[in-house]
Write an enzyme that holds these catalytic residues in place. Structure first.
Site, short mmCIF file in Angstrom:
data_model
loop_
_atom_site.label_atom_id
_atom_site.label_comp_id
_atom_site.label_asym_id
_atom_site.label_seq_id
_atom_site.Cartn_x
_atom_site.Cartn_y
_atom_site.Cartn_z
N HIS A 211 -20.28 -2.30 -31.42
CA HIS A 211 -19.50 -1.82 -30.27
C HIS A 211 -18.65 -2.95 -29.70
O HIS A 211 -17.49 -2.73 -29.34
CB HIS A 211 -20.43 -1.30 -29.16
N LYS B 117 -28.66 13.91 -27.27
CA LYS B 117 -29.55 12.78 -27.55
C LYS B 117 -30.52 12.53 -26.39
O LYS B 117 -30.17 12.81 -25.24
CB LYS B 117 -28.71 11.50 -27.75
N ARG C 295 -16.98 4.09 -38.56
CA ARG C 295 -17.73 3.22 -39.46
C ARG C 295 -17.61 3.71 -40.89
O ARG C 295 -16.91 3.16 -41.69
CB ARG C 295 -19.21 3.18 -39.05
N1 COA Z 1 -20.75 -0.28 -34.31
C1 COA Z 1 -22.03 0.07 -34.34
N2 COA Z 1 -22.48 1.30 -34.09
C2 COA Z 1 -21.57 2.20 -33.76
C3 COA Z 1 -20.22 1.94 -33.70
C4 COA Z 1 -19.81 0.63 -33.99
N3 COA Z 1 -18.54 0.27 -33.96
N4 COA Z 1 -19.57 3.05 -33.37
C5 COA Z 1 -20.49 3.99 -33.23
N5 COA Z 1 -21.70 3.48 -33.46
C6 COA Z 1 -22.96 4.21 -33.49
C7 COA Z 1 -23.77 4.10 -32.25
O1 COA Z 1 -24.59 3.00 -32.32
C8 COA Z 1 -24.49 5.41 -32.26
O2 COA Z 1 -25.63 5.30 -33.06
P1 COA Z 1 -26.89 6.28 -32.91
O3 COA Z 1 -26.40 7.68 -33.11
O4 COA Z 1 -27.77 5.81 -33.97
O5 COA Z 1 -27.46 6.08 -31.53
C9 COA Z 1 -23.52 6.37 -32.93
O6 COA Z 1 -22.65 5.56 -33.65
C10 COA Z 1 -22.65 7.16 -32.00
O7 COA Z 1 -22.72 6.58 -30.72
P2 COA Z 1 -21.58 6.49 -29.66
O8 COA Z 1 -20.34 5.95 -30.23
O9 COA Z 1 -22.17 5.77 -28.52
O10 COA Z 1 -21.25 7.96 -29.35
P3 COA Z 1 -22.18 9.21 -29.14
O11 COA Z 1 -22.01 10.05 -30.33
O12 COA Z 1 -23.56 8.91 -28.74
O13 COA Z 1 -21.52 9.83 -27.86
C11 COA Z 1 -19.70 10.63 -26.52
C12 COA Z 1 -20.24 10.33 -27.90
C13 COA Z 1 -20.53 9.99 -25.44
C14 COA Z 1 -18.33 10.05 -26.49
C15 COA Z 1 -19.71 12.16 -26.41
O14 COA Z 1 -21.01 12.63 -26.52
C16 COA Z 1 -19.10 12.61 -25.09
O15 COA Z 1 -17.92 12.58 -24.93
N6 COA Z 1 -19.95 13.04 -24.13
C17 COA Z 1 -19.50 13.53 -22.84
C18 COA Z 1 -19.57 15.06 -22.79
C19 COA Z 1 -18.38 15.67 -23.47
O16 COA Z 1 -17.24 15.51 -23.10
N7 COA Z 1 -18.71 16.46 -24.51
C20 COA Z 1 -17.70 17.11 -25.30
C21 COA Z 1 -17.26 16.21 -26.41
S1 COA Z 1 -16.11 17.05 -27.45
#
Ligand code: COA
Length: 162
Positions: free
Chosen positions: A17, A41, A90
């Site tokens: 990140h 989650k 990724r």
């Molecule tokens: N390096 C390392 N890990 C990475 C990464 C990077 N560059 N980019 C993503 N990841 C990983 C994270 O570690 C995470 O791993 P995990 O699933 O094992 O915990 C995974 O990828 C995704 O995490 P993250 O990028 O934090 O996103 P998310 O999928 O948990 O959440 C939101 C996405 C928060 C943006 C989305 O849920 C959201 O917008 N929520 C608000 C409600 C909403 O508007 N919903 C409608 C969406 S259409």
């Protein structure tokens, strides 16, 4: 002023990140990191804990703002009047989910555009869930997360008896 939002659940923030944050911060005048609740989650860390760790891990980057947010990302974009969303890609399997999310956010708010940055090669396999799992077995996560996150995770796992 070019502004963007980098949203994520950051449970916890990893070096992957941080790599995306550093690169996005150099492309935009101001980067707002939104620590968001992902309803599909069950996070290990609370929203407050995740937000304060993101703040600590990014304190050296000058043009960063960190906020915690519960709600729709499209609503946040409208509230903040920031219509560029940054996401890291990724591996190919990230694409389906990201594509769907980018189009859904655009449907919810026409002004929203998503910019994708390719994760650096050394972080392409890294995930927060892997970090959580390794930490839960007292494994060494020092090459995956900043020291402040390593300490906080160890304390949290001890506290919940994991
Ligand atoms: N390096 C390392 N890990 C990475 C990464 C990077 N560059 N980019 C993503 N990841 C990983 C994270 O570690 C995470 O791993 P995990 O699933 O094992 O915990 C995974 O990828 C995704 O995490 P993250 O990028 O934090 O996103 P998310 O999928 O948990 O959440 C939101 C996405 C928060 C943006 C989305 O849920 C959201 O917008 N929520 C608000 C409600 C909403 O508007 N919903 C409608 C969406 S259409």
């Amino acid at each position: 002023m070019r502004r963007a939002i980098y949203p994520g659940s950051f449970d916890p923030i990893t070096n992957g990140h941080i790599d995306i944050i550093q690169r996005a911060a150099s492309l935009f005048d101001e980067l707002t990191i939104a620590v968001v609740q992902n309803k599909s989650k069950s996070p290990l860390l609370t929203l407050e804990e995740r937000t304060s760790l993101v703040t600590a891990a990014t304190e050296k980057i000058p043009n960063i703002r960190v906020i915690g947010y519960e709600g729709l990302l499209a609503d946040l974009a409208q509230e903040q009047e920031i219509y560029t969303i940054i996401r890291g890609l990724r591996v190919l399997t990230d694409f389906d989910f990201e594509f769907q999310m980018a189009l859904t956010n655009r449907r919810l708010c026409q002004k929203v555009d998503t910019v994708f940055l390719m994760t650096s090669e050394e972080n392409s396999y890294l995930s927060s869930s892997a970090v959580r799992e390794i930490a839960s077995y007292n494994g060494d996560i020092s090459s995956f997360v900043p020291t402040v996150v390593q300490k906080a995770l160890a304390q949290k796992i001890k506290k919940i008896g994991g």
